[in-house]
Design a protein around this motif. Structure first.
Motif, PDB file in Angstrom:
ATOM      1  N   SER A 141      -1.335   1.444 -10.077  1.00 56.71           N
ATOM      2  CA  SER A 141      -1.031   2.090  -8.804  1.00 56.71           C
ATOM      3  C   SER A 141      -1.794   1.433  -7.657  1.00 56.71           C
ATOM      4  O   SER A 141      -1.251   1.245  -6.569  1.00 56.71           O
ATOM      5  N   PHE A 162      -0.107  -1.723  -6.927  1.00 53.04           N
ATOM      6  CA  PHE A 162       1.249  -1.501  -6.446  1.00 53.04           C
ATOM      7  C   PHE A 162       1.263  -0.970  -5.011  1.00 53.04           C
ATOM      8  O   PHE A 162       2.040  -1.409  -4.178  1.00 53.04           O
ATOM      9  N   ASP A 163       0.382  -0.029  -4.741  1.00 51.21           N
ATOM     10  CA  ASP A 163       0.421   0.684  -3.468  1.00 51.21           C
ATOM     11  C   ASP A 163      -0.563   0.069  -2.487  1.00 51.21           C
ATOM     12  O   ASP A 163      -1.664   0.562  -2.319  1.00 51.21           O
ATOM     13  N   ASN A 211       5.154   1.382 -10.107  1.00 49.32           N
ATOM     14  CA  ASN A 211       4.028   1.770 -10.958  1.00 49.32           C
ATOM     15  C   ASN A 211       4.469   2.782 -12.019  1.00 49.32           C
ATOM     16  O   ASN A 211       3.707   3.127 -12.893  1.00 49.32           O
ATOM     17  N   PRO A 220       1.267  -5.460   2.286  1.00 54.07           N
ATOM     18  CA  PRO A 220       1.824  -5.061   3.577  1.00 54.07           C
ATOM     19  C   PRO A 220       2.876  -3.946   3.494  1.00 54.07           C
ATOM     20  O   PRO A 220       3.134  -3.297   4.483  1.00 54.07           O
ATOM     21  N   TYR A 221       3.469  -3.684   2.328  1.00 55.55           N
ATOM     22  CA  TYR A 221       4.587  -2.749   2.355  1.00 55.55           C
ATOM     23  C   TYR A 221       4.324  -1.443   1.621  1.00 55.55           C
ATOM     24  O   TYR A 221       5.230  -0.653   1.439  1.00 55.55           O
ATOM     25  N   GLY A 222       3.130  -1.248   1.133  1.00 56.71           N
ATOM     26  CA  GLY A 222       2.836   0.027   0.491  1.00 56.71           C
ATOM     27  C   GLY A 222       3.593   0.214  -0.806  1.00 56.71           C
ATOM     28  O   GLY A 222       4.026  -0.749  -1.447  1.00 56.71           O
ATOM     29  N   ALA A 223       3.759   1.476  -1.184  1.00 56.44           N
ATOM     30  CA  ALA A 223       4.332   1.785  -2.493  1.00 56.44           C
ATOM     31  C   ALA A 223       5.838   1.563  -2.504  1.00 56.44           C
ATOM     32  O   ALA A 223       6.611   2.500  -2.508  1.00 56.44           O
ATOM     33  N   GLN A 224       6.219   0.320  -2.449  1.00 57.80           N
ATOM     34  CA  GLN A 224       7.641  -0.026  -2.506  1.00 57.80           C
ATOM     35  C   GLN A 224       7.989  -0.602  -3.862  1.00 57.80           C
ATOM     36  O   GLN A 224       7.199  -1.363  -4.415  1.00 57.80           O
TER      37      GLN A 224
END
Lengths: 551, 352, 344
Positions: C156, C159-160, C267, C163-167
């Motif tokens: 996680s 993954f999170d 994730n 630049p794009y966060g949890a995508q």
């Protein structure tokens, strides 16, 4: 009741078994001999006989000492093994035999003393290292990977390889050769789980031999073998001896010692007692040295008087086709009924079926004149039955629980108050009764059962069942793997119960105790009753013949 | 001895990791830039689950909007309502001026309203809508979100427009659109609303439809792909449209279609629509393998949530200085945007 | 007399016995027959291909945890390790022209780089599992349960983040996608998906490792009786470490294939896969008592679940019902197994 014993001495005198069975043979000698005097004429380990050079021994363990917190487990113990001999290592449980062997195999580190193999000092770090040096062990609880094949077990830890792969052909060929050399009629590719105890043991011996073992330690090798299998084992042992291999033989069965051993070494309370040539010392003398006092008798005097019938078993047939069928017999109050038979004669299955733990296809139980049905063990207990199982470790004790827990578990309903809570006081009282009456040697009720000796564990189980107030006790191999002293106590307990008008059925594979303690013996053969004989009028030969009747 | 050593080593490692883990991170507490945190109103936020891709954009939008304006405490409720309730307690005791809550499940609202009421705090729910009764039970509670049905309607509109523009998609020429539908988790309000309204919108536009298959892909790409594999094996060319409740399943279906020879050299084509307009979907739309998607406007949801929360935390009128409007259940509805190749820049803009 | 009387009875018993012992096969057959009756088009090469292709990665995972189960362990961290491998490999293999790359400036890598990288990572994680189990003597259930949670946290975190966060990590490079989605043309009849080919090769290698090498035989021995293995001089620690590390290798490889197969990773990729894999092993005849199990058994166990999942979807059965069928099969299989065990 001593009259009942008499006919035994008339049968086939001279064989060690019979000699041992007869308590009247040399009673005078024993009572006159205090243990101190027994020790004097022995061959002391530090002074080898006949001024032989030290190198006459393949293995010498000198002045071995080992202590654990609070216990001196071994104190200056000696063990000298001549090449090509069978050397019996004797002593009661707790005498230090296992500890001595664990020191030899590097499982325990010794505090003092030295070990010489072929005259050279050695100190093995592990069982594997001992194995590599030709010292091997066949365990009491066979250490095998039962899910794999014989070959996989035999070559475990040293698989021969061809390139990256294990060389199956070579394993098979070498196993075959080893088996033929020892006269073992097994298919090397058979699954170990399909083997009998005796066959598994042969595989272990073959494994030791394939390691070029010069010394093989056998710990209680015959404890679960039939007489026939014991014979086969002895053939193999003789064969090993002829090839110059030494065997350290640990056993509680005196008859076997006389039969197979060349030398005997006796330990008591962690101390070395004596080493003798086996043919120069009597069984009773050995026992005397083991227990440290002359033992007049291996069996308590028979004092019970069988009375009227209590249980009638008619046409009992197992639901399992391969098990027993058509078994009928009766049992009297105050009687000890022995059940003899070879392994596979379905004695255990019969006991468990009477107790309601196995399903039956047909048959009738009549207790005190009324028909009863033991549909499950719960009902059987309510009907006044108790069963002490054969596999103490597997089905009897809760090793990681306390004596208290083990004592009350079969009788738990009795300790519940009306809210369903258990009465601590009553449980403690009953456990105390058990400890006192059965003479269980333990520091407290809270002691974990696993820390007790085998004999005391067995007494805890007996106590558990006595607390259920049974009228009929089914004892399956009650003295297996426990030492002479504890055996005597269990026999005495059985007699006491019989004197209280309770009836006891004892399944046993040990002929002497069947002949020594029972009133009648029912002999089973291949799931059927081959005959019921009066103990006072039978012989070992008759029982063996009956046991083979339906094979 | 050796074993003890290993234990000591292991314990030391764990201890070291714990120390490292206890360093405050931006995610748990984001003090505003400048350091004058004490002067800024403190607002407590919870996100139902940090790794939900849509919520991660909402969160970013909130954090961006808050910079310099408020001191925000951000919590990950890890998809656990009980945990969220505890986080609310903690935030109240830390003295926040307002709460902004993204519920784990909508039924959890009443408990949180009670907590806020007891503390006299204003409360803004966002993204997951409490029922009207709960909303009416407290005067200082508001909601920022969307209308679930709208995403289905938007998706339906995309289907209608594209179907009318491409008569050749009616491969068997029977005038009926044979479709398969990948549904989200059954019972999930979005899944139910999207499934219902997408098809309803298409039929209301006068297009006859026939449902060949409808199964739940549980929002999941891998399941979407495997269902599509089975449907293609079963129906082959008879499928004329693939409708998915979200982009992840739509992408899984596209993946399956590619594996079965679509969108390749021999010009086999299958229209696929999704919802969410996630970056990967935008790429597919640009590449022509996906017809369209529906943008759930994360940036504006985040912005609206923050603006409302900041207003009530500062004691202002809830809509003070904003362009939002409240409906009859005190909710701000941020509109969905249907995304096709023609207006894809709107979606791309929202990810910058 | 006695034997002749009992023989016919014994004969009929044996048939019953055989049917009971193979009940799982009958359950499978009955299910297939029902599916075909409802939807005759189920019998097709495409369906067979789909089932096998979908079973491929699952078989790889089952073989991984299967070795551990044979060595009397278990691995609850399987799914999360797969997820970690999937996320990392996907992040390293996003197409260079994809606008939302996790590493915008990463050049296009040859496939073996990310695959090897994630394999090394999961081997390392599984080695820790092995170490904790073999050296610290922690129960495998507990050790890998802990690892499951840890790896999820790691995944996680990876993954999170900007630049794009949890995508979902998508936009995979063509060559990476075709690594799992590609196929070999066999004549005009059918295409053989590469996944099936990989799974076949891995199965053969694993079979040889388990049955033909010292490593494999030691693994069975350690699982069957760890005491016996120890006194026979087997290096139990090494054996367990190798078993876990081999599993890690398979998780890594399978995780990369999973990402490439699905075309994206999050994730939550791999969530719950350990239960599917363990169930497949158990239905395939492995025992938690250790020492028992075969590669063909695991193949069978994996296939039966795949046929159920695919077949029931194919005829449009409520997916919740699939869970119930799956659960029943697990229980039936184990009940039959313990019945066999208790007979002896």
């Amino acid at each position: 009741m001593t009259e009942e014993f008499k006919p035994q001495s008339t049968s086939a005198p001279g064989t060690p078994v019979q000699a041992a069975l007869d308590p009247a043979e040399k009673p005078a000698t024993f009572e006159a001999l205090p243990s101190e005097e027994i020790v004097i004429p022995v061959l002391d380990g530090e002074k080898p006989p006949a001024n032989a050079p030290e190198t006459q021994y393949i293995l010498e363990m000198r002045n071995i000492s080992k202590s654990f917190p609070g216990v001196q487990a071994l104190d200056q113990v000696n063990l000298n093994i001549r090449p090509g001999t069978v050397h019996a290592l004797l002593g009661e449980n707790g005498a230090g035999k296992s500890t001595l062997m664990k020191v030899l195999f590097g499982i325990y580190k010794k505090d003092g003393g030295e070990i010489l193999l072929n005259g050279k000092p050695v100190e093995f770090a592990s069982a594997k290292e001992a194995l590599d040096n030709g010292v091997s062990m066949v365990h009491q609880e066979l250490n095998q990977v039962r899910t794999t094949r014989i070959v996989d077990n035999l070559w475990l830890g040293r698989f021969p390889t061809k390139g990256p792969f294990v060389d199956e052909d070579k394993m098979y060929r070498d196993t075959k050769v080893a088996f033929e050399g020892l006269g073992i009629p097994l298919d090397p590719r058979a699954k170990v789980s399909s083997l009998s105890v005796s066959e598994s043991q042969m595989v272990e011996i073959a494994k030791a031999v394939s390691h070029d073992a010069k010394i093989i330690v056998m710990d209680e090798p015959t404890s679960s073998l039939t007489e026939k299998e014991v014979d086969h084992l002895f053939q193999i042992i003789n064969h090993l001896r002829e090839q110059g291999t030494s065997v350290i033989y640990i056993s509680h069965k005196m008859e076997e010692i006389k039969k197979i051993a060349d030398d005997v070494t006796i330990l008591r309370d962690g101390r070395y007692v004596a080493t003798h040539k086996a043919n120069e010392v009597s069984i009773d003398a050995i026992i005397g040295m083991m227990v440290g006092r002359p033992l007049e008798n291996r069996f308590p005097p028979k004092t019970n008087h069988p009375g009227g019938p209590i249980l009638e078993v008619e046409n009992f047939t197992s639901a399992d086709q391969r098990s027993f069928k058509d078994v009928s017999f009766n049992l009297r109050k105050g009687e000890i009924l022995g059940v003899a038979g070879l392994v596979g004669s379905q004695r255990t299955e019969l006991m468990e079926s009477i107790f309601g733990a196995r399903r039956i296809e047909g048959g009738k139980l009549t207790k005190n004149g009324s028909v009863i049905v033991n549909k499950d063990p719960q009902t059987a207990i309510e009907n006044g039955f108790a069963l002490v199982t054969e596999e103490r470790r597997a089905t009897g004790i809760f090793a990681l629980s306390t004596i208290l827990f083990n004592s009350i578990i079969a009788n738990i309903a009795d300790y519940q108050n009306r809210f369903g809570f258990l009465n601590d006081h009553k449980m403690g009282k009953d456990t105390a009764w058990s400890i006192e009456n059965l003479d269980i040697k333990t520091p407290s009720q809270k002691t974990l059962v696993q820390s007790l000796s085998g004999g005391n564990q067995q007494k805890v189980i007996l106590g558990r069942w006595l607390l259920t107030q049974p009228q009929i006790l089914l004892l399956d191999e009650p003295t297996r793997g426990i030492d002479v002293g504890a055996k005597f106590e269990i026999y005495q307990l059985m007699l006491n119960l019989a004197n209280e008008e309770k009836a006891v059925i004892m399944v046993s594979s040990e002929m002497p105790e069947l002949l020594g303690i029972t009133d009648r013996i029912m002999v089973m053969s291949n799931g059927r009753v081959a005959g019921i004989v009066n103990t006072a009028e039978t012989t070992q030969e008759e029982i063996l013949t009956l046991a083979a009747k339906y094979l | 001895m050796k074993k003890n050593l290993w234990f000591v080593v292991s314990i030391l490692m764990v201890a070291a990791m714990l120390i490292a883990a206890c360093q405050p991170t931006a995610a748990t507490q984001a003090p505003a830039a400048g350091g004058s945190t004490a002067a800024l109103p403190s607002i407590g936020f919870t996100i139902y689950k940090y790794d939900d891709n849509f919520m991660s954009f909402v969160r970013r939008a909130i954090e961006n909007a808050a910079a310099g304006k408020a001191d925000i405490i951000m919590n990950d409720s890890q998809n656990d309502q009980a945990k969220q309730n505890e986080q609310v307690d903690t935030m109240i005791s830390r003295g926040v001026k307002a709460l902004a809550i993204n519920l784990v499940n909508p039924q959890g609202a009443s408990a949180i309203i009670e907590k806020a009421k007891a503390a006299g705090l204003p409360l803004v729910f966002f993204n997951k809508e409490p029922n009207a009764t709960d909303m009416a039970s407290y005067d200082k509670v508001w909601y920022v979100g969307t209308t679930s049905a709208e995403s289905g309607v938007m998706q339906g509109k995309i289907i209608v427009d594209s179907w009318k523009a491409h008569p050749e998609w009616d491969k068997n020429g029977d005038g009926v659109m044979q479709y398969v539908l990948l549904k989200g988790e059954p019972g999930h309000p979005d899944a139910e609303a999207r499934t219902e309204f997408a098809v309803k919108t298409v039929e209301e536009a006068g297009i006859k439809t026939e449902q060949l298959e409808l199964q739940t892909g549980m929002w999941d790409s891998a399941k979407g792909k495997e269902l599509m594999d089975a449907w293609l094996a079963k129906h082959g060319e008879a499928i004329e449209y693939v409708i998915a409740n979200n982009d992840a399943m739509a992408l899984g279906a596209i993946n399956s279609l590619q594996g079965n020879g679509y969108f390749g050299a021999d010009n086999k084509f299958m229209p696929v629509v999704g919802v969410d307009a996630i970056p990967d979907a935008l790429v597919q739309i640009k590449a022509g393998t996906m017809v369209g998607s529906v943008l759930n406007d994360a940036a504006n949801q985040g912005l609206a949530t923050f603006e409302l929360a900041l207003n009530v935390a500062s004691g202002k009128e809830v809509l003070d200085g904003t362009s939002w409007t409240l409906d009859d259940v005190k909710a701000v509805r941020v509109p969905y945007v249907g995304i096709t190749l023609d207006n894809i820049s709107i979606a791309e803009e929202s990810y910058k | 007399m006695e034997t002749s009387a009992s023989r016919p009875k014994r004969g009929s018993n044996q048939v019953l016995e055989w049917i009971l012992n193979n009940a799982i096969i009958f359950v499978l057959l009955v299910l297939i027959i029902i599916i075909i009756a409802l939807e005759p088009s189920f019998i097709s090469v495409i369906n067979l291909r789909n089932i096998l292709a979908q079973a491929s990665t699952r078989l790889i995972f089952a073989l991984g945890v299967g070795g551990i189960i044979i060595a009397k362990g278990t691995d609850l961290s399987l799914g999360r390790q797969v997820g970690l491998a999937a996320v990392i490999s996907a992040s390293l293999m996003q197409a260079t022209d994809y606008a939302y790359r996790m590493y915008p400036n990463l050049p296009e890598l040859p496939i073996f780089v990310p695959v090897l990288a994630v394999m090394l990572i999961t081997i390392f994680i599984s080695a820790i599992n092995g170490f904790v189990v073999a050296k610290l003597k922690v129960d495998p259930f507990v050790a890998t349960l802990g690892m499951q949670v840890i790896v999820y946290g790691l995944t996680s975190i990876y993954f999170d983040r900007p630049p794009y966060g949890a995508q979902p990590i998508g936009g995979l490079a063509k060559n990476f996608a075709s690594f799992a989605q590609g196929y070999i043309k066999i004549g005009a009849i059918a295409n053989l998906p590469l996944l099936i080919l990989y799974a076949t090769i891995i199965t053969v290698v694993i079979w040889a490792l388990w049955n033909k090498t010292r490593f494999g035989k030691n693994m069975y021995a350690v699982g069957g009786n760890i005491e016996a293995a120890t006194v026979s001089g087997v290096n139990v620690f090494k054996s367990l470490m190798l078993t876990y590390m081999l599993a890690g290798l398979l998780y890594g490889l399978g995780g990369a294939l999973e990402a490439a197969r699905v075309g994206s990773a999050t994730n939550n990729t791999g969530n719950g896969y350990e239960l599917d894999a363990i169930a497949a092993c158990i239905v395939g005849g492995l025992s938690f008592n250790g020492g028992i199990g075969t590669v063909p058994g695991i193949i069978f166990g994996t296939l039966i679940f795949q046929v159920i999942a695919y077949g029931l979807s194919f005829i449009g059965v409520n997916p919740y019902l699939q869970y119930i069928v799956k659960g029943l099969i697990i229980i039936i299989a184990v009940a039959i197994d313990s019945r066999k065990y208790h007979k002896k």
